[in-house]
Every structure is written in C-alpha cells, then in structure tokens.
Scaffold this motif. Structure first.
Motif, PDB file in Angstrom:
ATOM      1  N   ILE A   1       0.905  -1.207  -0.140  1.00  0.00           N
ATOM      2  CA  ILE A   1      -0.010  -0.056  -0.077  1.00  0.00           C
ATOM      3  C   ILE A   1       0.868   1.205   0.045  1.00  0.00           C
ATOM      4  N   GLY A   2       1.211   1.637  -1.357  1.00  0.00           N
ATOM      5  CA  GLY A   2       2.324   2.780  -1.213  1.00  0.00           C
ATOM      6  C   GLY A   2       1.487   4.054  -1.428  1.00  0.00           C
ATOM      7  N   PRO A   3       2.194   5.124  -1.477  1.00  0.00           N
ATOM      8  CA  PRO A   3       1.742   6.620  -1.698  1.00  0.00           C
ATOM      9  C   PRO A   3       0.724   6.690  -2.763  1.00  0.00           C
ATOM     10  N   GLU A   4       0.689   5.898  -3.553  1.00  0.00           N
ATOM     11  CA  GLU A   4      -0.292   6.248  -4.868  1.00  0.00           C
ATOM     12  C   GLU A   4      -1.706   6.116  -4.169  1.00  0.00           C
ATOM     13  N   TYR A   5      -1.973   5.463  -3.007  1.00  0.00           N
ATOM     14  CA  TYR A   5      -3.258   5.559  -2.560  1.00  0.00           C
ATOM     15  C   TYR A   5      -3.487   6.616  -1.896  1.00  0.00           C
ATOM     16  N   GLU A   6      -2.918   7.446  -1.668  1.00  0.00           N
ATOM     17  CA  GLU A   6      -3.018   8.862  -1.169  1.00  0.00           C
ATOM     18  C   GLU A   6      -3.962   9.644  -2.361  1.00  0.00           C
ATOM     19  N   ALA A   7      -3.320   9.568  -3.676  1.00  0.00           N
ATOM     20  CA  ALA A   7      -3.884  10.136  -4.666  1.00  0.00           C
ATOM     21  C   ALA A   7      -5.161   9.408  -5.004  1.00  0.00           C
ATOM     22  N   TYR A   8      -5.231   8.151  -4.929  1.00  0.00           N
ATOM     23  CA  TYR A   8      -6.536   7.352  -5.344  1.00  0.00           C
ATOM     24  C   TYR A   8      -7.507   7.908  -4.092  1.00  0.00           C
ATOM     25  N   LEU A   9      -7.178   7.986  -3.052  1.00  0.00           N
ATOM     26  CA  LEU A   9      -8.472   8.445  -1.862  1.00  0.00           C
ATOM     27  C   LEU A   9      -8.822   9.747  -2.055  1.00  0.00           C
ATOM     28  N   THR A  10      -7.951  10.613  -2.638  1.00  0.00           N
ATOM     29  CA  THR A  10      -8.437  11.937  -3.150  1.00  0.00           C
ATOM     30  C   THR A  10      -9.126  11.898  -4.369  1.00  0.00           C
TER      31      THR A  10
ATOM     32  N   ALA B   1     -16.794   2.319  -8.165  1.00  0.00           N
ATOM     33  CA  ALA B   1     -15.646   3.004  -8.361  1.00  0.00           C
ATOM     34  C   ALA B   1     -14.400   2.262  -7.723  1.00  0.00           C
ATOM     35  N   VAL B   2     -14.549   1.269  -6.837  1.00  0.00           N
ATOM     36  CA  VAL B   2     -13.345   0.576  -6.311  1.00  0.00           C
ATOM     37  C   VAL B   2     -13.050  -0.428  -7.172  1.00  0.00           C
ATOM     38  N   ASP B   3     -13.865  -0.797  -8.135  1.00  0.00           N
ATOM     39  CA  ASP B   3     -13.515  -1.764  -9.017  1.00  0.00           C
ATOM     40  C   ASP B   3     -13.374  -1.126 -10.396  1.00  0.00           C
ATOM     41  N   SER B   4     -13.034   0.031 -10.493  1.00  0.00           N
ATOM     42  CA  SER B   4     -12.735   0.641 -11.846  1.00  0.00           C
ATOM     43  C   SER B   4     -11.420   0.830 -12.070  1.00  0.00           C
ATOM     44  N   ASP B   5     -11.050   1.487 -13.286  1.00  0.00           N
ATOM     45  CA  ASP B   5      -9.648   1.982 -13.362  1.00  0.00           C
ATOM     46  C   ASP B   5      -9.384   3.312 -12.747  1.00  0.00           C
ATOM     47  N   LEU B   6     -10.236   3.921 -11.808  1.00  0.00           N
ATOM     48  CA  LEU B   6     -10.027   4.916 -11.293  1.00  0.00           C
ATOM     49  C   LEU B   6      -8.528   5.023 -10.486  1.00  0.00           C
ATOM     50  N   PHE B   7      -8.139   3.932  -9.846  1.00  0.00           N
ATOM     51  CA  PHE B   7      -7.026   3.787  -8.995  1.00  0.00           C
ATOM     52  C   PHE B   7      -5.807   3.786 -10.003  1.00  0.00           C
ATOM     53  N   ASP B   8      -5.721   3.303 -11.167  1.00  0.00           N
ATOM     54  CA  ASP B   8      -4.654   3.299 -12.271  1.00  0.00           C
ATOM     55  C   ASP B   8      -4.482   4.750 -12.491  1.00  0.00           C
ATOM     56  N   ARG B   9      -5.333   5.408 -12.916  1.00  0.00           N
ATOM     57  CA  ARG B   9      -5.444   6.874 -13.184  1.00  0.00           C
ATOM     58  C   ARG B   9      -5.012   7.697 -12.202  1.00  0.00           C
ATOM     59  N   ALA B  10      -5.439   7.521 -11.072  1.00  0.00           N
ATOM     60  CA  ALA B  10      -4.889   8.627 -10.049  1.00  0.00           C
ATOM     61  C   ALA B  10      -3.599   8.286  -9.522  1.00  0.00           C
ATOM     62  N   ALA B  11      -2.946   6.805  -9.589  1.00  0.00           N
ATOM     63  CA  ALA B  11      -1.533   6.505  -9.343  1.00  0.00           C
ATOM     64  C   ALA B  11      -0.673   7.060 -10.330  1.00  0.00           C
TER      65      ALA B  11
ATOM     66  N   GLY C   1      -1.190   9.935 -11.863  1.00  0.00           N
ATOM     67  CA  GLY C   1      -1.103  11.355 -11.814  1.00  0.00           C
ATOM     68  C   GLY C   1      -1.872  11.889 -12.830  1.00  0.00           C
ATOM     69  N   ASP C   2      -2.686  10.944 -13.477  1.00  0.00           N
ATOM     70  CA  ASP C   2      -3.459  11.686 -14.576  1.00  0.00           C
ATOM     71  C   ASP C   2      -4.682  12.386 -14.223  1.00  0.00           C
ATOM     72  N   ALA C   3      -4.812  13.474 -14.199  1.00  0.00           N
ATOM     73  CA  ALA C   3      -5.839  14.446 -13.588  1.00  0.00           C
ATOM     74  C   ALA C   3      -6.966  14.339 -14.635  1.00  0.00           C
ATOM     75  N   ALA C   4      -6.740  14.514 -16.104  1.00  0.00           N
ATOM     76  CA  ALA C   4      -7.694  14.337 -17.019  1.00  0.00           C
ATOM     77  C   ALA C   4      -8.362  12.949 -16.899  1.00  0.00           C
ATOM     78  N   GLY C   5      -7.400  12.003 -16.895  1.00  0.00           N
ATOM     79  CA  GLY C   5      -8.187  10.589 -16.593  1.00  0.00           C
ATOM     80  C   GLY C   5      -9.142  10.444 -15.611  1.00  0.00           C
ATOM     81  N   VAL C   6      -8.725  10.821 -14.464  1.00  0.00           N
ATOM     82  CA  VAL C   6      -9.306  10.919 -13.290  1.00  0.00           C
ATOM     83  C   VAL C   6     -10.937  11.574 -13.406  1.00  0.00           C
ATOM     84  N   ASP C   7     -10.775  12.769 -13.920  1.00  0.00           N
ATOM     85  CA  ASP C   7     -11.981  13.485 -14.139  1.00  0.00           C
ATOM     86  C   ASP C   7     -12.962  12.760 -15.063  1.00  0.00           C
ATOM     87  N   ALA C   8     -12.448  12.269 -16.074  1.00  0.00           N
ATOM     88  CA  ALA C   8     -13.294  11.227 -17.094  1.00  0.00           C
ATOM     89  C   ALA C   8     -13.799  10.134 -16.280  1.00  0.00           C
TER      90      ALA C   8
END
Length: 218
Positions: free
Chosen positions: A148-157, A183-193, A195-202
C-alpha cells in the motif's frame, strides 16, 4: 481477554497530557501533535527535542514530577516514565476518574492502546495485537507498507472528489452507493496513481453518468 473497541478519535484542540520526558514520551508527543492535540508534558527532565518543541511553543512542559491536579481536565493521558510504580499510580487515578489512559509497555494498565499505524494521506490503517506483541504489529505494518504505497493517497483524493460530486449531482442515496461500489473496481486507481488528472476526471464523469444503470443493478 479484553475485547477492545476500535475507533478513530479527533484530538484537534484537545488537551492531552504526557507524563514522562524520555524517548518513548517523545514519540507519543510527536504522534499527538500530528493529530492536532494540545499537548502538555510533565517531567523533571526531557529529551532535547521535547525541549525544542517547548521553546517553539508547540508543547508546554512542567519540569517536575506529576501531581494529581495535572490530570484534571485532560482528554487523555499517556504515561511513559521509567518508574513502573509512578506509571501505575497515574493510570489508577485516571481510570478511577473515568478518563482515558495509555501506559507504555503495560497494556493491562491501559484503558486504550495505541496501534501501529500506516498512513497514506487520509488513509489510515491501524494494527493492534491487544498489547500481546507490538513487534508483530510493527512487522505487519511494514509488510503492508510494501503493498500500500503513496499512490493510495492520490487514489483516496480521487474517491473523495467522486463522493463530493455524486452528493451534488445525485439525490438517490442508493444510486450513490452503487457508484461508490463500482468506483473501487474501476480503473480510477490506475489513473490516480499515474497522476492523470484528466483521466481521473473522465473516469469520475463516466461513473456519474452510469448512475441509473448502476442503481438498477443493485
């Protein structure tokens, strides 16, 4: 064996008393300050770092042995002196008054225990062995740090942003819960990890647009 109730407590602005001034007390003070507590230390002597915190105004120090009036009004008390008798006496007084007390290396004297903690931004994972083996709790935490690395901070955001937008856009609470589960089974985690802000928004927009279909499937 006691069954302890797990809980997360808001210490912002709460008066928290630490009895003791050594390295263990220093660690306790550091954690309390990280949580926004109003920290007071009672000890005849302290570490250099605690003295520095007092000089900067981050904590208050009473440089003397603890006295019963010191305990009055404290939201919680942490005891970490090198005298087991003092530790037990303080714990007995606090518990007798219905207060919360933690005694370093003496779980039976505690009314609450401090777990081993992994933090990733607002994500907090606490591990406790009920005082049976703090070393095991630490080892388990270290294992989790590898997965559980720092990418989870971006994911939770990103999840928090989704939650805020869903509350504004969707009145039906069941539909919102369906979105959050998807959401928790989507690709939101990968996009957040990434740092793809546009991908997260989409991704968030796609989840919101799918609300009626998601609700129908529950």
């Amino acid at each position: 064996m006691r069954k302890l109730y797990p809980m997360m407590v808001d210490l912002t602005g709460k008066r928290c008393l630490v009895v003791g001034g050594g390295s263990v007390a220093e660690r306790k003070v550091t954690l309390l300050l990280e949580c926004g507590a109003d920290v007071e230390v009672v000890s005849p002597a302290t570490t250099a770092r605690l003295a520095g915190l007092a000089a900067s105004g981050a904590v208050r120090i009473r440089r003397r042995p603890v006295r019963p009036p010191d305990l009055t009004g404290a939201f919680l008390v942490v005891v970490a002196t090198d005298d087991p008798q003092v530790n037990r006496e303080v714990a007995h007084r606090v518990r007798g008054a219905g207060g919360l007390v933690n005694v370093a290396d003496d779980p039976e004297a505690c009314s609450f225990l401090v777990p081993s903690v992994l933090r990733r931004g607002d994500l907090t994972i606490a591990i406790s062995t009920g005082g049976g083996s703090p070393a095991l709790a630490k080892k388990l935490r270290q294992r989790m740090e590898q997965t559980i690395g720092p990418e989870y901070e971006a994911y939770l955001t990103a999840l928090r942003l989704l939650r805020e937008r869903a509350r504004r856009a969707i009145a039906d609470p069941h539909a919102r819960q369906a979105i959050f589960r998807r959401a928790v089974d989507s690709d939101l985690f990968d996009r957040a990890a990434r740092g793809d802000a546009a991908g997260v928004d989409a991704c968030i927009e796609d989840l919101l647009q799918a609300a009626p279909r998601a609700a129908a499937g529950t």
